[in-house]
Enzyme design. Sequence first.
Site, PDB file in Angstrom:
ATOM      1  N   GLY A 104       0.990  -1.175  -0.219  1.00 57.20           N
ATOM      2  CA  GLY A 104       0.128  -0.100   0.018  1.00 57.20           C
ATOM      3  C   GLY A 104       0.546   1.240  -0.431  1.00 57.20           C
ATOM      4  N   ASP A 126      -3.901 -12.511  -2.163  1.00 48.40           N
ATOM      5  CA  ASP A 126      -3.775 -10.374  -2.275  1.00 48.40           C
ATOM      6  C   ASP A 126      -2.961  -9.264  -1.073  1.00 48.40           C
ATOM      7  OD1 ASP A 126      -2.486  -8.410  -3.265  1.00 48.40           O
ATOM      8  OD2 ASP A 126      -3.858  -7.396  -4.238  1.00 48.40           O
TER       9      ASP A 126
HETATM   10 ZN    ZN Z   1      -1.607  -6.525  -7.218  1.00 49.26          ZN
END
Ligand code: ZN
Length: 393
Positions: A68, A285
């Site tokens: 992120g 993910d």
């Molecule tokens: Zn990705």
Amino acid sequence: MLLIKNCEVYSPAYLGKKDIVVAGGKIEEIGENIQVSKAFSNVEIIEGEGKFLFPGFIDSHVHILGGGGESGFNSRTPEITLSELTSAGITTVVGCLGTDSVTRDMRSLLAKARGLEEDGITTYVFTGSYNIPARTIFKEADEDIILIDKVVGVGEVALSDHRSSQPTYEEFIRVVSRARVGGLLSGKAGIVNIHMGEGKAGLNYLFRMVRESEIPITQILPTHVNRCEELLKSALEYGKIGGLLDITTSSDKNNLEPTEKLASEALKYLLDNGVPIENIQFTSDGQGSLPLFGENGEIKGLGIGKVSSLYDEVRAAILNKKIPIEHAISVITSNVAGHFKFSNKGRIQQGFDGDLVLVDKKNLSIIDVVAKGNIMVKDQKIIKKGMFEANTK
Ligand code: ZN
């Protein structure tokens, strides 16, 4: 030594009711009414009555170091913990960097992977990040794959996304060729994991590679193919010509993007339209941020991917989409092991690693988890925690 009694085994193929012996971290024997001599005093027994036994789950796309950061520094997501993985049934994980390869790097990723391995599970990493040229440990990606045991490929390289480095086709194919040669020379898969965004170009580079180069289609693994309708449609065409497809399970269920499909729905769609099950896999993910972008690319909100979604979506595929158990679990076990050439993983078979998950036969919830012969979760209680988890929980 570990003895699991009277469980119904999906190897992923259904083997019926069996006893399983795990010794020295490996599956030693699969049989019926196995009796262990009293001479062995250190045999642990798990009662498998009323449970299904699955191979340990493999999640080949997790931001184990955190990811992120797309909304500023305070939006960097945290590192994953051992028990987050094991309580989700995950006994093998491939870690990756993402958008950020400046404040996160391959050295830290590798150290994190080694730490999780010391704690008892099996770990690998991709070298590189969204960016092309790949930011690697050695100078080139093939050197990392050949010289570092844990590096199994390159990724996640971003295409068709406003966060991608907008590589030309030539730059893209050069990275794939490095990964291929690195894989050949080291006996690994050398997979290139490709983050697919929603951009107009879609899978163009992938189709072009198949048309114009000699590189086998199975060298590359596009992920997030369920993120929008357009992409899923072209993923279907790509799957039909033999391409591998990775479906992402993390999604904000209450806030799905307009044409985003849940992983279980995408799996059903691809199977119903003729993609072979062996070509399909799921990944979570996990620990990635789930940014929700507006019309002009502005951030609307931020969530965090959970590794628990990996099996949740397999369970949904079985319970809601009526996909046979042996097919549904293959997308997080044997198929992934096949794509990545993990030769001792993803199946319940003599000589394979003792990575096992027991689930309740009725509601399919995870009860016990074993990694390399060691009990990590028993009766839904976490037995083994990571170094600093023990102090904080
Ligand atoms: Zn990705």
